[in-house]
Design a protein around this motif. Structure first.
Motif, PDB file in Angstrom:
ATOM      1  N   ASP A 105       0.796  -1.120  -0.041  1.00  6.57           N
ATOM      2  CA  ASP A 105       0.068   0.078  -0.247  1.00  6.57           C
ATOM      3  C   ASP A 105       0.833   1.209   0.084  1.00  6.57           C
ATOM      4  O   ASP A 105       1.637   1.436   1.089  1.00  6.57           O
ATOM      5  CB  ASP A 105      -0.872  -0.044   1.183  1.00  6.57           C
ATOM      6  N   PRO A 106       0.912   2.200  -1.297  1.00  4.97           N
ATOM      7  CA  PRO A 106       1.912   3.144  -1.094  1.00  4.97           C
ATOM      8  C   PRO A 106       1.378   4.100  -0.046  1.00  4.97           C
ATOM      9  O   PRO A 106       2.488   4.676   0.369  1.00  4.97           O
ATOM     10  CB  PRO A 106       1.643   3.557  -2.603  1.00  4.97           C
ATOM     11  N   ASP A 107       0.235   4.179   0.273  1.00  2.00           N
ATOM     12  CA  ASP A 107      -0.168   5.127   1.123  1.00  2.00           C
ATOM     13  C   ASP A 107       0.137   4.975   2.726  1.00  2.00           C
ATOM     14  O   ASP A 107       0.106   5.936   3.562  1.00  2.00           O
ATOM     15  CB  ASP A 107      -1.807   5.381   1.140  1.00  2.00           C
ATOM     16  N   ALA A 108       0.422   3.706   2.853  1.00  2.00           N
ATOM     17  CA  ALA A 108       0.505   3.390   4.321  1.00  2.00           C
ATOM     18  C   ALA A 108       2.379   3.526   4.592  1.00  2.00           C
ATOM     19  O   ALA A 108       2.826   3.532   5.621  1.00  2.00           O
ATOM     20  CB  ALA A 108       0.434   1.761   4.481  1.00  2.00           C
ATOM     21  N   ARG A 109       3.300   3.773   3.337  1.00  2.00           N
ATOM     22  CA  ARG A 109       4.769   3.675   3.494  1.00  2.00           C
ATOM     23  C   ARG A 109       5.247   5.108   4.465  1.00  2.00           C
ATOM     24  O   ARG A 109       6.225   4.777   5.248  1.00  2.00           O
ATOM     25  CB  ARG A 109       5.624   3.755   2.272  1.00  2.00           C
ATOM     26  N   ILE A 110       4.541   6.386   4.386  1.00  2.00           N
ATOM     27  CA  ILE A 110       4.994   7.348   4.994  1.00  2.00           C
ATOM     28  C   ILE A 110       4.883   7.373   6.453  1.00  2.00           C
ATOM     29  O   ILE A 110       5.612   7.649   7.425  1.00  2.00           O
ATOM     30  CB  ILE A 110       4.204   8.586   4.449  1.00  2.00           C
ATOM     31  N   ASP A 111       3.604   6.551   6.910  1.00  3.10           N
ATOM     32  CA  ASP A 111       3.135   6.448   8.318  1.00  3.10           C
ATOM     33  C   ASP A 111       4.230   5.501   8.896  1.00  3.10           C
ATOM     34  O   ASP A 111       4.733   5.633   9.964  1.00  3.10           O
ATOM     35  CB  ASP A 111       1.659   5.933   8.515  1.00  3.10           C
ATOM     36  N   LEU A 112       4.536   4.464   8.133  1.00  2.00           N
ATOM     37  CA  LEU A 112       5.273   3.246   8.653  1.00  2.00           C
ATOM     38  C   LEU A 112       6.656   3.906   8.685  1.00  2.00           C
ATOM     39  O   LEU A 112       7.441   3.656   9.697  1.00  2.00           O
ATOM     40  CB  LEU A 112       5.455   2.268   7.746  1.00  2.00           C
ATOM     41  N   MET A 113       7.304   4.754   7.875  1.00  2.00           N
ATOM     42  CA  MET A 113       8.573   5.382   7.788  1.00  2.00           C
ATOM     43  C   MET A 113       8.794   6.274   9.154  1.00  2.00           C
ATOM     44  O   MET A 113       9.691   6.014   9.960  1.00  2.00           O
ATOM     45  CB  MET A 113       8.818   6.204   6.590  1.00  2.00           C
ATOM     46  N   GLY A 150       1.400  12.857   6.574  1.00  2.00           N
ATOM     47  CA  GLY A 150       0.671  11.847   5.981  1.00  2.00           C
ATOM     48  C   GLY A 150       1.390  11.753   4.306  1.00  2.00           C
ATOM     49  O   GLY A 150       2.154  12.635   4.206  1.00  2.00           O
ATOM     50  N   PRO A 151       0.801  10.787   3.853  1.00  2.00           N
ATOM     51  CA  PRO A 151       1.354  10.810   2.502  1.00  2.00           C
ATOM     52  C   PRO A 151       0.896  11.893   1.581  1.00  2.00           C
ATOM     53  O   PRO A 151       2.122  12.549   0.668  1.00  2.00           O
ATOM     54  CB  PRO A 151       0.536   9.735   1.640  1.00  2.00           C
ATOM     55  N   GLU A 152       0.277  12.765   1.770  1.00  2.00           N
ATOM     56  CA  GLU A 152      -0.124  14.322   1.075  1.00  2.00           C
ATOM     57  C   GLU A 152       0.923  15.074   1.367  1.00  2.00           C
ATOM     58  O   GLU A 152       1.429  15.670   0.215  1.00  2.00           O
ATOM     59  CB  GLU A 152      -1.644  14.661   1.405  1.00  2.00           C
ATOM     60  N   ALA A 153       1.453  15.147   2.605  1.00  2.00           N
ATOM     61  CA  ALA A 153       2.563  16.255   2.952  1.00  2.00           C
ATOM     62  C   ALA A 153       3.598  15.604   2.322  1.00  2.00           C
ATOM     63  O   ALA A 153       4.509  16.701   1.597  1.00  2.00           O
ATOM     64  CB  ALA A 153       2.661  16.058   4.453  1.00  2.00           C
ATOM     65  N   TYR A 154       3.982  14.363   2.201  1.00  2.00           N
ATOM     66  CA  TYR A 154       5.152  13.789   1.709  1.00  2.00           C
ATOM     67  C   TYR A 154       5.172  14.277   0.061  1.00  2.00           C
ATOM     68  O   TYR A 154       6.184  14.450  -0.401  1.00  2.00           O
ATOM     69  CB  TYR A 154       5.408  12.525   1.842  1.00  2.00           C
ATOM     70  N   PHE A 158      16.494  10.925  -5.377  1.00  2.00           N
ATOM     71  CA  PHE A 158      17.727  11.990  -4.844  1.00  2.00           C
ATOM     72  C   PHE A 158      17.432  12.541  -3.345  1.00  2.00           C
ATOM     73  O   PHE A 158      18.182  13.387  -2.854  1.00  2.00           O
ATOM     74  CB  PHE A 158      17.675  13.185  -5.535  1.00  2.00           C
ATOM     75  N   LEU A 159      16.494  11.779  -2.635  1.00  2.00           N
ATOM     76  CA  LEU A 159      16.364  12.180  -1.388  1.00  2.00           C
ATOM     77  C   LEU A 159      17.161  10.901  -0.370  1.00  2.00           C
ATOM     78  O   LEU A 159      16.721   9.536  -0.409  1.00  2.00           O
ATOM     79  CB  LEU A 159      14.844  11.755  -0.906  1.00  2.00           C
ATOM     80  N   TRP A 160      18.193  11.167   0.004  1.00  2.00           N
ATOM     81  CA  TRP A 160      19.223  10.195   0.437  1.00  2.00           C
ATOM     82  C   TRP A 160      19.039   9.847   1.890  1.00  2.00           C
ATOM     83  O   TRP A 160      20.074   9.578   2.413  1.00  2.00           O
ATOM     84  CB  TRP A 160      20.803  10.543  -0.105  1.00  2.00           C
ATOM     85  N   TRP A 161      17.917   9.708   2.551  1.00  2.00           N
ATOM     86  CA  TRP A 161      17.746   9.611   4.028  1.00  2.00           C
ATOM     87  C   TRP A 161      18.084   8.246   4.278  1.00  2.00           C
ATOM     88  O   TRP A 161      18.189   7.099   3.430  1.00  2.00           O
ATOM     89  CB  TRP A 161      16.262   9.770   4.425  1.00  2.00           C
ATOM     90  N   SER A 162      18.140   8.028   5.773  1.00  2.00           N
ATOM     91  CA  SER A 162      18.425   6.899   6.120  1.00  2.00           C
ATOM     92  C   SER A 162      17.205   5.522   6.029  1.00  2.00           C
ATOM     93  O   SER A 162      17.394   4.305   6.097  1.00  2.00           O
ATOM     94  CB  SER A 162      18.843   6.899   7.639  1.00  2.00           C
ATOM     95  N   LEU A 163      16.092   6.041   5.765  1.00  2.00           N
ATOM     96  CA  LEU A 163      14.953   5.532   5.250  1.00  2.00           C
ATOM     97  C   LEU A 163      13.929   5.901   4.707  1.00  2.00           C
ATOM     98  O   LEU A 163      13.791   7.259   4.737  1.00  2.00           O
ATOM     99  CB  LEU A 163      14.189   5.117   6.751  1.00  2.00           C
ATOM    100  N   ARG A 164      13.603   5.644   3.312  1.00  2.00           N
ATOM    101  CA  ARG A 164      12.762   5.986   2.644  1.00  2.00           C
ATOM    102  C   ARG A 164      11.734   5.234   1.842  1.00  2.00           C
ATOM    103  O   ARG A 164      12.002   4.081   1.588  1.00  2.00           O
ATOM    104  CB  ARG A 164      13.720   7.049   1.517  1.00  2.00           C
ATOM    105  N   PRO A 165      10.753   5.825   1.314  1.00  3.02           N
ATOM    106  CA  PRO A 165       9.767   5.013   0.103  1.00  3.02           C
ATOM    107  C   PRO A 165      10.604   4.849  -0.911  1.00  3.02           C
ATOM    108  O   PRO A 165      11.217   5.828  -1.594  1.00  3.02           O
ATOM    109  CB  PRO A 165       8.739   5.692   0.110  1.00  3.02           C
ATOM    110  N   SER A 166      10.773   3.554  -1.619  1.00  6.57           N
ATOM    111  CA  SER A 166      11.388   3.337  -2.918  1.00  6.57           C
ATOM    112  C   SER A 166      10.449   3.718  -3.895  1.00  6.57           C
ATOM    113  O   SER A 166       9.119   3.850  -3.984  1.00  6.57           O
ATOM    114  CB  SER A 166      11.789   1.851  -3.007  1.00  6.57           C
ATOM    115  N   ILE A 167      11.133   4.659  -4.974  1.00  5.10           N
ATOM    116  CA  ILE A 167      10.141   4.864  -6.144  1.00  5.10           C
ATOM    117  C   ILE A 167      10.146   3.597  -7.395  1.00  5.10           C
ATOM    118  O   ILE A 167       9.654   3.702  -8.356  1.00  5.10           O
ATOM    119  CB  ILE A 167      10.752   6.001  -6.678  1.00  5.10           C
ATOM    120  N   LYS A 168      11.290   2.824  -7.212  1.00  3.95           N
ATOM    121  CA  LYS A 168      11.510   1.676  -8.075  1.00  3.95           C
ATOM    122  C   LYS A 168      10.787   0.524  -7.753  1.00  3.95           C
ATOM    123  O   LYS A 168      10.441  -0.298  -8.595  1.00  3.95           O
ATOM    124  CB  LYS A 168      13.163   1.690  -8.111  1.00  3.95           C
ATOM    125  N   PHE A 169      10.525   0.306  -6.323  1.00  4.04           N
ATOM    126  CA  PHE A 169       9.981  -1.082  -6.063  1.00  4.04           C
ATOM    127  C   PHE A 169       8.899  -0.614  -4.924  1.00  4.04           C
ATOM    128  O   PHE A 169       8.803   0.581  -4.240  1.00  4.04           O
ATOM    129  CB  PHE A 169      11.285  -1.806  -5.134  1.00  4.04           C
TER     130      PHE A 169
END
Length: 379
Positions: free
Chosen positions: A136-144, A193-197, A215-226
């Motif tokens: 679920d893409p919308d869940a990733r920001i909350d989990l991050m 939330g995902p909207e803010a991200y 190009f966001l090289w954070w220690s944890l991030r949502p992947s755009i490739k996977f």
């Protein structure tokens, strides 16, 4: 939860070294990279020519991940030996001089170096990345957000960068200091939330700061490739089993925060600031650090924090079939990290009367052998 497999994949970055000098290669490494590309299509290039990257396919079993990485580590070592090179996994190269490194050719790498200047050339570091599937893409920001407090604990287990530019740093993991010279690194921001991200990414792209979220090289991030969350905080792990342990812990943590929406809900600026402090403590002292517990408002010995984590994820480790890999974290605590072993090898060599450089060469030899699995545990 029953239908979620939480597939995962691991990416590892390695250094190349000249087999005679132990420094970075003195001659062109193009023949090495050409042969590696032919024999191991899973490999990739990194920012600098003295680096190489491998990855596993998406898997659900740690046995498959272990086989993939062990095979690639051994094959890389064989190819390297044929080209009078060594390959090893560590967060920093003990003796390399950043000013003498050549960048990898390619539009992306040229663009990065053009954008960040000298900080990019100084980025002589290697890390390990772990992807865990979150469909679920919308869940990733909350989990991050809710995974933020766990990152320093995972990072400490990976510590493998106590040397920089031929000198002891006094830290167990200097890599983050070098990486921190680049923009958009370190812990991610807390997004409501995902909207803010999405708004943040949109503004950054329109302003020309980034080409895309990679190009966001954070220690944890949502992947755009996977369809994953990507853990990027770890140093490259010299011992394969250490890498698998960290991957198992992260995979279990993702499942944990999915099944426990109350866990770490409502983190704020204080939470992030305390995570930053814990990250520094882990960088300085590794598994010898005391980590601050926000709820208890006190610092706890690392071992106590690790025990609490393993208790927290016990159900998830059993469900995902990786309890043995997760429990390996206690072995790292007992035996020491790669950084601890490197420091011990260096100090032992110095006590035998070797020079500073000779002692660092002994560290490189230990790194190369252990990366291939030839020397278990401490030197």
């Amino acid at each position: 939860m029953r239908s979620a497999s939480f597939r995962f994949g691991i990416e590892e970055e390695y250094f190349l070294a000249d087999a005679e000098t132990r420094g970075t290669p003195r001659r062109s490494v193009k023949p090495f990279h050409t042969e590696v590309a032919e024999r191991l299509p899973e490999t990739g290039r990194e920012l600098l020519q003295c680096q190489v990257e491998v990855c596993t396919p998406p898997v659900t079993e740690f046995g498959a991940a272990r086989e993939s990485l062990a095979r690639q580590r051994a094959a890389l070592a064989d190819v390297a030996a044929a080209h009078e090179l060594l390959v090893f996994a560590a967060g920093t190269h003990p003796v390399a001089d950043w000013a003498r490194q050549l960048p990898t050719k390619g539009d992306r790498y040229r663009g990065i170096l053009r954008d960040v200047g000298l900080a990019g050339r100084r980025s002589l570091i290697c890390g390990m990345h772990v992807h865990v599937e979150v469909p679920d893409p919308d869940a990733r920001i909350d989990l991050m957000n809710r995974l933020l407090p766990f990152q320093p604990l995972l990072f400490a287990l990976s510590a493998s960068s106590p040397f920089w530019q031929g000198k002891p740093t006094g830290l167990t993991a200097y890599r983050l200091s070098a990486f921190g010279e680049l923009p958009r690194t370190g812990l991610p921001e807390l997004f409501p939330g995902p909207e803010a991200y999405a708004r943040y990414v949109r503004i950054m792209e329109r302003a020309g700061s980034i080409q895309d979220p990679s190009f966001l090289w954070w220690s944890l991030r949502p992947s755009i490739k996977f369809p994953t969350l990507e853990l990027r905080i770890a140093d490259s792990c010299t011992r394969l089993e250490d890498a698998l342990a960290i991957a198992a812990l992260f995979r279990c943590l993702v499942r944990l925060v999915v099944r426990r929406p109350d866990l770490n809900a409502g983190l704020d600026g204080v939470s992030r600031a305390l995570a930053e402090e814990n990250l520094w403590r882990a960088q300085r002292s590794g598994i010898g650090a005391e980590l601050i517990d926000e709820a208890r408002e006190e610092a706890l010995p690392y071992g106590q924090a690790l025990d609490a984590l393993l208790d927290l994820i016990a159900e998830d480790a059993a469900a995902l079939g990786c309890a043995e890999e997760a429990a390996r974290a206690r072995t790292i605590l007992a035996d020491g990290t790669s950084a601890d072993a490197q420091i011990a090898a260096f100090e032992a060599a110095r006590e035998q009367g070797l020079t500073n450089r000779q002692a660092l060469d002994a560290v490189v030899d230990w790194l190369a052998a252990t990366s291939r699995g030839q020397i278990p545990g401490r030197p």
